[in-house]
Every structure is written in C-alpha cells, then in structure tokens.
Scaffold this motif. Structure first.
Motif, PDB file in Angstrom:
ATOM      1  N   LEU A  96       0.802  -1.223   0.000  1.00  0.00           N
ATOM      2  CA  LEU A  96       0.000   0.000   0.000  1.00  0.00           C
ATOM      3  C   LEU A  96       0.839   1.280   0.000  1.00  0.00           C
ATOM      4  O   LEU A  96       0.542   2.224  -0.736  1.00  0.00           O
ATOM      5  N   GLY A  97       1.913   1.291   0.801  1.00  0.00           N
ATOM      6  CA  GLY A  97       2.751   2.488   0.879  1.00  0.00           C
ATOM      7  C   GLY A  97       3.322   2.874  -0.477  1.00  0.00           C
ATOM      8  O   GLY A  97       3.409   4.056  -0.811  1.00  0.00           O
ATOM      9  N   GLU A  99       1.968   2.046  -3.400  1.00  0.00           N
ATOM     10  CA  GLU A  99       0.854   2.455  -4.272  1.00  0.00           C
ATOM     11  C   GLU A  99       0.447   3.907  -3.991  1.00  0.00           C
ATOM     12  O   GLU A  99       0.175   4.673  -4.913  1.00  0.00           O
ATOM     13  N   PHE A 100       0.399   4.267  -2.705  1.00  0.00           N
ATOM     14  CA  PHE A 100       0.066   5.652  -2.362  1.00  0.00           C
ATOM     15  C   PHE A 100       1.046   6.613  -3.020  1.00  0.00           C
ATOM     16  O   PHE A 100       0.658   7.635  -3.581  1.00  0.00           O
ATOM     17  N   GLY A 101       2.328   6.271  -2.955  1.00  0.00           N
ATOM     18  CA  GLY A 101       3.339   7.178  -3.475  1.00  0.00           C
ATOM     19  C   GLY A 101       3.329   7.279  -4.988  1.00  0.00           C
ATOM     20  O   GLY A 101       3.586   8.333  -5.547  1.00  0.00           O
ATOM     21  N   ALA A 103       0.746   6.165  -7.235  1.00  0.00           N
ATOM     22  CA  ALA A 103      -0.527   6.291  -7.950  1.00  0.00           C
ATOM     23  C   ALA A 103      -1.462   7.243  -7.208  1.00  0.00           C
ATOM     24  O   ALA A 103      -2.356   6.817  -6.500  1.00  0.00           O
ATOM     25  N   PRO A 104      -1.238   8.557  -7.379  1.00  0.00           N
ATOM     26  CA  PRO A 104      -2.011   9.529  -6.578  1.00  0.00           C
ATOM     27  C   PRO A 104      -3.511   9.483  -6.825  1.00  0.00           C
ATOM     28  O   PRO A 104      -4.278   9.742  -5.902  1.00  0.00           O
ATOM     29  N   ILE A 105      -3.953   9.157  -8.030  1.00  0.00           N
ATOM     30  CA  ILE A 105      -5.391   9.166  -8.308  1.00  0.00           C
ATOM     31  C   ILE A 105      -5.996   7.786  -8.102  1.00  0.00           C
ATOM     32  O   ILE A 105      -6.942   7.601  -7.332  1.00  0.00           O
ATOM     33  N   GLY A 107      -4.638   5.142  -6.719  1.00  0.00           N
ATOM     34  CA  GLY A 107      -4.316   4.497  -5.450  1.00  0.00           C
ATOM     35  C   GLY A 107      -3.924   3.044  -5.629  1.00  0.00           C
ATOM     36  O   GLY A 107      -3.782   2.313  -4.657  1.00  0.00           O
ATOM     37  N   ARG A 108      -3.812   2.604  -6.882  1.00  0.00           N
ATOM     38  CA  ARG A 108      -3.425   1.225  -7.184  1.00  0.00           C
ATOM     39  C   ARG A 108      -2.433   1.222  -8.323  1.00  0.00           C
ATOM     40  O   ARG A 108      -2.443   2.111  -9.171  1.00  0.00           O
ATOM     41  N   THR A 157       8.321   2.858   2.994  1.00  0.00           N
ATOM     42  CA  THR A 157       8.509   4.196   2.426  1.00  0.00           C
ATOM     43  C   THR A 157       9.894   4.746   2.771  1.00  0.00           C
ATOM     44  O   THR A 157      10.172   5.908   2.516  1.00  0.00           O
TER      45      THR A 157
ATOM     46  N   LEU B 161       2.096   6.926   5.204  1.00  0.00           N
ATOM     47  CA  LEU B 161       2.476   6.161   4.012  1.00  0.00           C
ATOM     48  C   LEU B 161       2.336   7.008   2.748  1.00  0.00           C
ATOM     49  O   LEU B 161       2.446   6.506   1.640  1.00  0.00           O
ATOM     50  N   GLY B 162       2.054   8.294   2.945  1.00  0.00           N
ATOM     51  CA  GLY B 162       2.015   9.202   1.808  1.00  0.00           C
ATOM     52  C   GLY B 162       0.653   9.347   1.152  1.00  0.00           C
ATOM     53  O   GLY B 162       0.558   9.839   0.036  1.00  0.00           O
ATOM     54  N   ASN B 164      -2.951  10.774   0.097  1.00  0.00           N
ATOM     55  CA  ASN B 164      -3.722  12.014   0.094  1.00  0.00           C
ATOM     56  C   ASN B 164      -5.165  11.694   0.513  1.00  0.00           C
ATOM     57  O   ASN B 164      -5.511  10.522   0.695  1.00  0.00           O
ATOM     58  N   TRP B 166      -7.994  11.730  -0.997  1.00  0.00           N
ATOM     59  CA  TRP B 166      -8.732  10.888  -1.936  1.00  0.00           C
ATOM     60  C   TRP B 166      -8.331   9.419  -1.765  1.00  0.00           C
ATOM     61  O   TRP B 166      -9.174   8.524  -1.738  1.00  0.00           O
ATOM     62  N   GLN B 167      -7.024   9.175  -1.633  1.00  0.00           N
ATOM     63  CA  GLN B 167      -6.560   7.798  -1.452  1.00  0.00           C
ATOM     64  C   GLN B 167      -7.035   7.226  -0.126  1.00  0.00           C
ATOM     65  O   GLN B 167      -7.330   6.028  -0.028  1.00  0.00           O
ATOM     66  N   ARG B 171      -9.080   3.892  -0.510  1.00  0.00           N
ATOM     67  CA  ARG B 171      -8.355   2.666  -0.177  1.00  0.00           C
ATOM     68  C   ARG B 171      -8.433   2.284   1.295  1.00  0.00           C
ATOM     69  O   ARG B 171      -8.089   1.157   1.656  1.00  0.00           O
TER      70      ARG B 171
END
Ligand SMILES: Nc1ncnc2c1ncn2[C@@H]1O[C@H](COP(=O)(O)OP(=O)(O)OP(=O)(O)O)[C@@H](O)[C@H]1O
Ligand SMILES: [Mg+2]
Lengths: 256, 258
Positions: A96-97, A99-101, A103-105, A107-108, A157, B161-162, B164, B166-167, B171
């Motif tokens: 997940l960490g 993916e967050f970094g 894929a900002p929109i 999330g995957r 991260t 974990l970074g 935003n 929306w995420q 998620r």
C-alpha cells in the motif's frame, strides 16, 4: 543521515500544560527511548514529531528545516494497536505504501509497476519474518505478527524517522524479546533515527542509544494544570552496546 | 437444525388442525382454507394466465414489487453511502447535517406518503421515493457512525504512508465500509418491505401488496396466505443472498468480527 532539533517546545491543551521547555538535539542514527509516568505526554511528544499535532510554542527541525504540519512518508509510525489495515492481506498492507506514493489518483498500481511493488513489499515482509503469512488478513495474525506487519509497512517508504508508541506493550515477554532483536537489526541495517516510547526501563536500556525521561517537576495537585512535564534525564547509553552486538539478552526485569 | 424446524412444523400442524375443524362444521368456510384450496389458488395465480389480462399474476406482481423495492433501496443506499461517508469524515458536514438527519429520521414516512402522491403522482416514482425516504436516514446515520468508528490510528498511518485524502477515502475508508453497508441494508429491508406494501395497498395496479389488499375484499384467504408466505420467502432469500455475498466478497470482515 538525519538530525532532529526540538527547540523549546511547549504543548498546551486548552488550559492544561502537558509539555514545557522540551529541547533536544538528536544525533544521526540515534535510537531514542522515551520513558515516563502514564499521562506525562510521551505520546503527545511523538504525535508532534509525527506532525499529527503542532507544538503550542517552539519548533521542531528535521535536517534543519521545520517539520511539515502533517504526517508524511519520511516519518513512519507504529502504534500499540490499529496500525494495520484489517481489510488488506499482509502483502497488500505492505504494498500500500508504494501504491500511495506512485498512484495519486487510482491508489493502485497495474502491470509491471505492480509486480515491482509487490516484489519490494515481499522483501520487507521477509525481513520481518512474515513470509509464511503473505496472504493472511491481520485478524488471522497473532499480536506479535501484527506488529511485525506494522513495522514492515512503515519501513517500505524508507522513512528517515521511525516513531514507535509502546509497540510491544501488549505482547508476551518471549515475543517481546524476539521483537527487540528485530527492531535492533532493522535499525542497525538502516540509517533511520528511531524514537520509541516504553514503560519498561530494562527494555529502554537494552534497546536505546539514548534514554529520555519525562516528568513533571511540580506535582502538587493544584499545580498539575499549569506546569507540564519536561525532560528530567537525558542519558546516553553505551554500556550495553557491546552486549547487544554480541546478541546477549538482558534478563527479564534486570533494571539498570 | 431439527430444533429450528420444530416451531415451523408446530405452526403448520396447528393450522391444519384448526382448518380441518372449521371445514368439518362448514365446508364453505373461507377463513382457514384447506390444503386443496391452497394448491388450487397457487396453481391459478402462478401457472394459469389471468382471464382478464392474460398475465400470470403471481409473477407479474412479484416482478412489479421487486423492481420498486430494488429501485427504492438502491437509490437510498447510494445516497446514504456518499452522504454518510462525508458526514463521518468531515467535521463540518457532521456539524451541519447530523442533527438535520436525526430529525428527518423521526418523520414517519407513511405520513409523508400523501405529499409524495401529490408531488409525484400515483405512478412508480412516489412508491420508490417512499421506500428511499423511509430507509435512507437510517442507513446514512449507520454509515456515518461506522466511518467514525475507524480508528484514528489507521488514518494517521495512511498519511505516514504518503496517502492524500482521496486515497484515504478510496483505499482505507470505502473498502472497510462496503461490508458494513451490506449489514445496514439487510437491517433496513424489513422497513423497505413495509413501505412497499403500504404504498401498493393505497395506490397501485400491480404488486404483491396490491393483490393482498384487493383480495381482502373477497376474504380470499386461499390466495392471501400463500402470498404472505411468498413475500416472507422472498425476504428470507434476499437476506440470505446478501449475507452470502458479504461472506464471499469480504472474507476479512467475518474474520475480524469473531
Ligand atoms: N487531544 C487532547 N486534548 C486534550 N488533552 C489531551 C489530548 N491528548 C492528550 N491530552 C492530555 O495530555 C496528557 C498527556 O497525554 P499522552 O497521551 O501524551 O500521555 P502518555 O505519556 O502517552 O501516557 P500513556 O503512558 O498513558 O500512554 C494527558 O493528561 C492527556 O489527558
Ligand atoms: Mg501514550
């Protein structure tokens, strides 16, 4: 290598002063143990380092620049409970960490990026010894395994600072000893600075390179609200270091 | 399993006994018809075309009712999901709307039905809106509570974990709300059926509720009782299907609850 300066930090909630005049210069790659009575503001200090809360006065600098006012990926955290996501498997929790970094929109991640992220996550999962449990959900893990997962998740991260708020407080002594070996190893193999809150002095002396005790200097009931806790001891720990490198464990309850 | 079946068997036995007693006294008794009348009635409603319209009434009634039920519950669910998450996450939304929804939830929906008929006419819209209005406040409040229940630690963890905002919603919050939404919908289906049948009884040309209330005038217990049993069966099946779906689609949820 990261340096952290805490400069004359105060924290007040409404009229209650929780922390006052807290100043610390933290050298790179330190393992700082924070101990103190319940309610003296240990978690509050950690939350300020995390960016979840702001100091009422004073400032915190990380590598010379003021700490951003919200939590971010350069500061990882493990709480005593609820640090992992119950709806994700071990593998997904750690991926997940990334993916967050990346894929900002969405999330995957998809395709090759996803494969690379999963491979990296699996590396961290192996580091904490959970490779047998890749596809399990947290509810199927023991308390110790859940904390291992939380650590792997926080490390992915590559944080400069790792904040641990009584991460092993709810674990059995035997499992706790295993966890100590794990965090020491992870800390030694990295460049990160670790802050850990503990209630257990022997744990603190065993793990830390530096021990900070927080306490109120004035503790009469009528003064409780107006005077906060501050640093009463700041002890560098070197004595146990050799032992630690040889992997000799302190006996349980062996204080000081 | 056997113990669970016992009460059902008992009710059927008592009915059979009472029905036989009454029919012995008066063979034309309509109140507790015998099994043969039921078989006839079910055959007539389900497997013979209606003389006037040529429809198989049980199936057209079932279809009409299920479409209304589904449309009402689905629109309420969609609204409640979006609104409930906003209220649960954003303190401003909570401060603004939580008391409002608490008051709205207190309005007896059936009291609003005449207004709906006036505004939307006697067609399908009014019935669907009644069901939606009837269950939406409950689901909205439930979802908002479930969102607030997500430990603060998880949100902070996601931020470290970074993530935003929306995420965090897509998620962390939303995936944990889905199975709870199913629970919430299951709990509100009873009320949804109540509003559906009420609306059909008052103004409709089709539907299970319409049929029951129409036949009441003829004391046609031989049709009404099988219809009631059928509605019950449908409700049980929908409930079981939702539960099964929840278990299959969200294995982590069942594990976390036990
Ligand atoms: N959000 C808040 N609003 C008001 N007061 C707070 C808040 N958070 C903490 N406090 C107060 O600050 C003081 C310190 O709390 P903190 O959680 O930092 O203590 P702690 O040292 O971590 O204690 P423990 O060892 O029990 O975890 C407590 O008196 C608490 O009541
Ligand atoms: Mg604490």
């Amino acid at each position: 290598m990261t340096t952290i300066s805490i400069r004359d930090v105060w924290k007040e909630y409404d009229d209650q002063v929780v922390l006052e005049r807290v100043s610390l210069e933290i050298e790179p790659h330190a393992f700082v143990l924070i101990v103190g009575a319940s309610g003296c503001g240990k978690s509050t200090l950690l939350r300020m380092l995390l960016g979840q809360e702001q100091p009422s006065r004073g400032e915190i600098l990380i590598d010379g620049t003021p700490l951003p006012p919200e939590p971010g990926p350069d500061r990882g955290v493990v709480f005593q409970r609820y640090s992992v996501f119950p709806h994700l498997t071990v593998r997904e929790n750690v991926t997940l960490g990334l993916e967050f970094g990346q894929a900002p929109i969405a999330g995957r991640l998809f395709g090759g990026a996803r494969k690379r992220a999963i491979a990296e996550a699996e590396h961290y999962i192996e580091l904490v010894g959970l490779e047998q449990a890749m596809d399990k959900y947290p509810s199927a893990l023991s308390g110790g395994m859940q904390q291992r997962l939380a650590i792997a998740q926080a490390l992915i991260t590559k944080p400069k600072v790792l904040l641990l708020d009584e991460p092993f407080g709810a674990l059995d002594p035997g499992i706790r000893a295993d966890m100590h070996e794990l965090v020491i190893k992870l800390w030694q193999d990295s460049k990160m600075t670790v802050f850990m809150v503990s209630h257990d002095l022997s744990e603190a002396f065993y793990l830390g390179t530096r021990l900070i005790t927080l306490d109120r200097r004035r503790n009469r009931p009528e003064e409780r609200e107006r005077y906060g806790a501050s640093i009463t001891h700041d002890i560098p720990i070197t004595r146990r270091r050799e032992n630690r490198h040889r992997g000799i464990k302190l006996a349980e309850g062996d204080v000081l | 399993m056997f113990l669970a079946l016992l009460p059902f068997a008992l009710v059927i036995a008592v009915y059979a006994f009472g029905s036989a007693e009454r029919l012995a006294v008066n063979p034309n008794d309509k109140l507790l018809p015998g099994w043969t009348s039921f078989v006839d009635a079910i055959d007539r409603m389900a497997f013979q075309p209606d003389k006037r319209t040529g429809n198989y009434l049980l199936w057209t009634d079932t279809y009409a009712s299920l479409v209304r039920l589904f449309a009402g519950v689905a629109s309420a669910t969609l609204f409640s999901l979006i609104f409930g998450i906003c209220i649960g996450i954003l303190p401003i939304m909570r401060a603004t709307f939580a008391p409002f929804i608490a008051v709205i939830a207190m309005i007896p929906p059936l009291a609003v039905l005449p207004i709906l008929f006036i505004v939307f006419g006697l067609g399908e819209t009014a019935k669907i809106v009644l069901i939606a209005i009837g269950v939406a406040p409950f689901i909205t409040r439930d979802i908002a509570l479930r969102v607030e229940e997500i430990p603060r630690e998880q949100i902070v963890k996601a931020e470290t974990l970074g993530a935003n905002s929306w995420q965090i919603i897509t998620r962390v919050v939303l995936p944990q709300i889905w199975p709870r939404l199913i629970d919430s919908v299951r709990l509100s289906l009873g009320a949804a059926w109540l509003f559906l049948i009420s609306a059909e009884a008052i103004a409709s040309q089709s539907g299970l509720g319409y049929r029951i209330f129409l036949l009441r005038r003829f004391l046609a217990m031989d049709v009404i009782l099988p219809y009631v049993a059928w509605i019950t069966l449908l409700a049980v099946i929908i409930d079981a299907a939702l539960r099964l779906f929840q278990k299959r689609a969200f294995p982590w949820f069942a594990g976390g609850r036990s």
